[in-house]
Every structure is written in C-alpha cells, then in structure tokens.
Design a protein around this motif. Structure first.
Motif, PDB file in Angstrom:
ATOM      1  N   ALA A  16       0.763  -1.180  -0.089  1.00 26.70           N
ATOM      2  CA  ALA A  16      -0.026   0.029   0.300  1.00 26.70           C
ATOM      3  C   ALA A  16       0.752   1.254  -0.038  1.00 26.70           C
ATOM      4  O   ALA A  16       0.402   2.204  -0.792  1.00 26.70           O
ATOM      5  N   GLU A  17       1.898   1.369   0.840  1.00 24.77           N
ATOM      6  CA  GLU A  17       2.724   2.516   0.891  1.00 24.77           C
ATOM      7  C   GLU A  17       3.536   2.857  -0.380  1.00 24.77           C
ATOM      8  O   GLU A  17       3.330   3.889  -0.957  1.00 24.77           O
ATOM      9  N   PHE A  18       4.012   1.845  -0.984  1.00 29.55           N
ATOM     10  CA  PHE A  18       4.771   1.943  -2.155  1.00 29.55           C
ATOM     11  C   PHE A  18       3.797   2.228  -3.284  1.00 29.55           C
ATOM     12  O   PHE A  18       3.961   3.344  -4.260  1.00 29.55           O
ATOM     13  N   THR A  19       2.703   1.516  -3.389  1.00 31.53           N
ATOM     14  CA  THR A  19       1.570   1.777  -4.546  1.00 31.53           C
ATOM     15  C   THR A  19       1.130   3.373  -4.291  1.00 31.53           C
ATOM     16  O   THR A  19       0.900   3.978  -5.358  1.00 31.53           O
ATOM     17  N   ALA A  20       0.801   3.908  -3.104  1.00 36.83           N
ATOM     18  CA  ALA A  20       0.388   5.096  -2.871  1.00 36.83           C
ATOM     19  C   ALA A  20       1.050   6.185  -3.364  1.00 36.83           C
ATOM     20  O   ALA A  20       0.816   7.185  -4.197  1.00 36.83           O
ATOM     21  N   ARG A  21       2.460   6.141  -3.255  1.00 37.07           N
ATOM     22  CA  ARG A  21       3.781   7.019  -3.633  1.00 37.07           C
ATOM     23  C   ARG A  21       3.605   6.862  -5.205  1.00 37.07           C
ATOM     24  O   ARG A  21       3.835   7.894  -5.763  1.00 37.07           O
ATOM     25  N   GLU A  22       3.602   5.686  -5.841  1.00 31.72           N
ATOM     26  CA  GLU A  22       3.497   5.793  -7.278  1.00 31.72           C
ATOM     27  C   GLU A  22       2.197   6.738  -7.844  1.00 31.72           C
ATOM     28  O   GLU A  22       2.215   7.259  -8.714  1.00 31.72           O
ATOM     29  N   ILE A  23       0.939   6.201  -7.304  1.00 27.96           N
ATOM     30  CA  ILE A  23      -0.174   6.952  -7.435  1.00 27.96           C
ATOM     31  C   ILE A  23       0.000   8.630  -7.384  1.00 27.96           C
ATOM     32  O   ILE A  23      -0.520   9.345  -8.326  1.00 27.96           O
ATOM     33  N   GLN A  24       0.371   8.944  -6.032  1.00 28.30           N
ATOM     34  CA  GLN A  24       0.491  10.352  -5.849  1.00 28.30           C
ATOM     35  C   GLN A  24       1.423  10.774  -6.796  1.00 28.30           C
ATOM     36  O   GLN A  24       1.232  12.244  -7.303  1.00 28.30           O
ATOM     37  N   ASP A  25       2.766  10.187  -7.212  1.00 26.99           N
ATOM     38  CA  ASP A  25       3.345  10.905  -8.162  1.00 26.99           C
ATOM     39  C   ASP A  25       2.960  11.238  -9.320  1.00 26.99           C
ATOM     40  O   ASP A  25       3.136  12.277 -10.026  1.00 26.99           O
ATOM     41  N   ALA A  26       1.768  10.190  -9.974  1.00 21.95           N
ATOM     42  CA  ALA A  26       1.220  10.424 -11.125  1.00 21.95           C
ATOM     43  C   ALA A  26       0.249  11.626 -11.144  1.00 21.95           C
ATOM     44  O   ALA A  26      -0.104  12.291 -12.192  1.00 21.95           O
ATOM     45  N   TYR A  27      -0.302  11.587  -9.955  1.00 24.01           N
ATOM     46  CA  TYR A  27      -1.539  12.633  -9.674  1.00 24.01           C
ATOM     47  C   TYR A  27      -1.227  13.541  -8.753  1.00 24.01           C
ATOM     48  O   TYR A  27      -2.189  14.083  -7.901  1.00 24.01           O
TER      49      TYR A  27
END
Length: 173
Positions: free
Chosen positions: A79-90
């Motif tokens: 979840a933490e890694f995925t959240a960072r990837e999504i936040q980086d894109a958005y």
C-alpha cells in the motif's frame, strides 16, 4: 462507510472499466481514489488500476490482472509503495499531505468520511484560491469543474453520515 455507499461510488465509474476485467478488489480501490480526490478523466480508472496491478505484481500494466493470489493481502502489503506511485502521477490532485489517507484507502478499501470531507474541503479551498489568481480561462474552467465534482462527492459522504445518525449507527457529538 456502508456497503450501499461503496456500491454507489463504484457505480459512478462503470464507463471507465468497460472492456476490461478488473478484479473487484482493485476496481473498488481505484474508484475510491477517483471519488476521494475528484479525478474524472475517462482513462484514469484504468491507469490507477494498472498502477495498483504493477505495484503489487497483480497486473502487467496493460489491463490484464492475476487473480490466483490473495488480492486484498497483496495490496495491503504494498500500500505505501503503491500510494507513492499514484500520488507521483496525480500530484496535482493528491497533495503530499494526503499520502497517509491514500495509503489507508489502498490498505483498507474504504474511506474515512471525516478525513475525506476535510481533504475535499481543503482541495476546494486551494482550487478556489488558484481560480482567483489565474487569468487563464482553461485553468479556471478545469478547477471549477473539479470543485463541482468534489462538492457533489462531499454531499454523498454527508448523506451517509446523516443516515448513520438517523439509523442509530452513530451518535451525534
């Protein structure tokens, strides 16, 4: 968050997933992210779903997903890694201060109504301040539309809170 509200949110984004077999566990999280952060582009549902898939090794990034592993557990573990990837894109829709809330959405497949309402109001305030500073019509139009979407989502969450009080699931504080 009630199952009724989750289903109501999921149903808002059906068009984004047409033609793809996205596992319900991934689709629900992607829809909650779209809803919470006022993201509304036609391709955004699949982009977020594919990002979740790639970050968890549950998908290949092209709309194909594995269902032979415990999906909820895989997403929680990443979840933490995925959240960072999504936040980086958005980053323009998901401020860095909302990263912990994004992690919670991914890990638990639900929204904390209070956090979501505060975050939506904060984003509306930031968008309104930017509208007042800009002289670009396209930017003003975009931010106004995002504010309208966020406000409509706030109404849905507020309705759920009111129903909780009226049905006795939550006490008035």
């Amino acid at each position: 968050m009630t199952e009724h509200t989750r289903n109501r949110i999921d149903g808002r984004y059906n068009e984004m997933y047409e033609g793809y077999d996205v596992p319900k566990e991934i689709r629900r999280r992607a829809s909650l992210i779209l809803f919470r952060f006022g993201i509304y582009g036609l391709c955004d549902g699949m982009y977020i779903s594919n990002t979740i898939g790639v970050c968890t090794s549950l998908g290949n990034g092209t709309g194909e997903f594995r269902t032979d592993r415990p999906i909820d557990e895989e997403i929680r573990n990443r979840a933490e890694f995925t959240a960072r990837e999504i936040q980086d894109a958005y980053y323009s829709c998901i401020p860095s201060e909302d990263l912990p809330e994004l992690v919670d959405i991914l890990a638990n497949a639900t929204l904390d109504n209070e956090k979501a309402l505060r975050g939506m109001q904060s984003m509306i305030n930031a968008n309104t301040a930017e509208i007042n500073r800009t002289d670009e019509a396209w930017r003003e139009s975009y931010l106004t539309k995002r504010n309208d979407i966020l406000a409509s989502h706030m109404i849905i969450l507020t309705q759920e809170q009111l129903l909780d009080v009226l049905t006795g699931r939550e006490e008035i504080v």
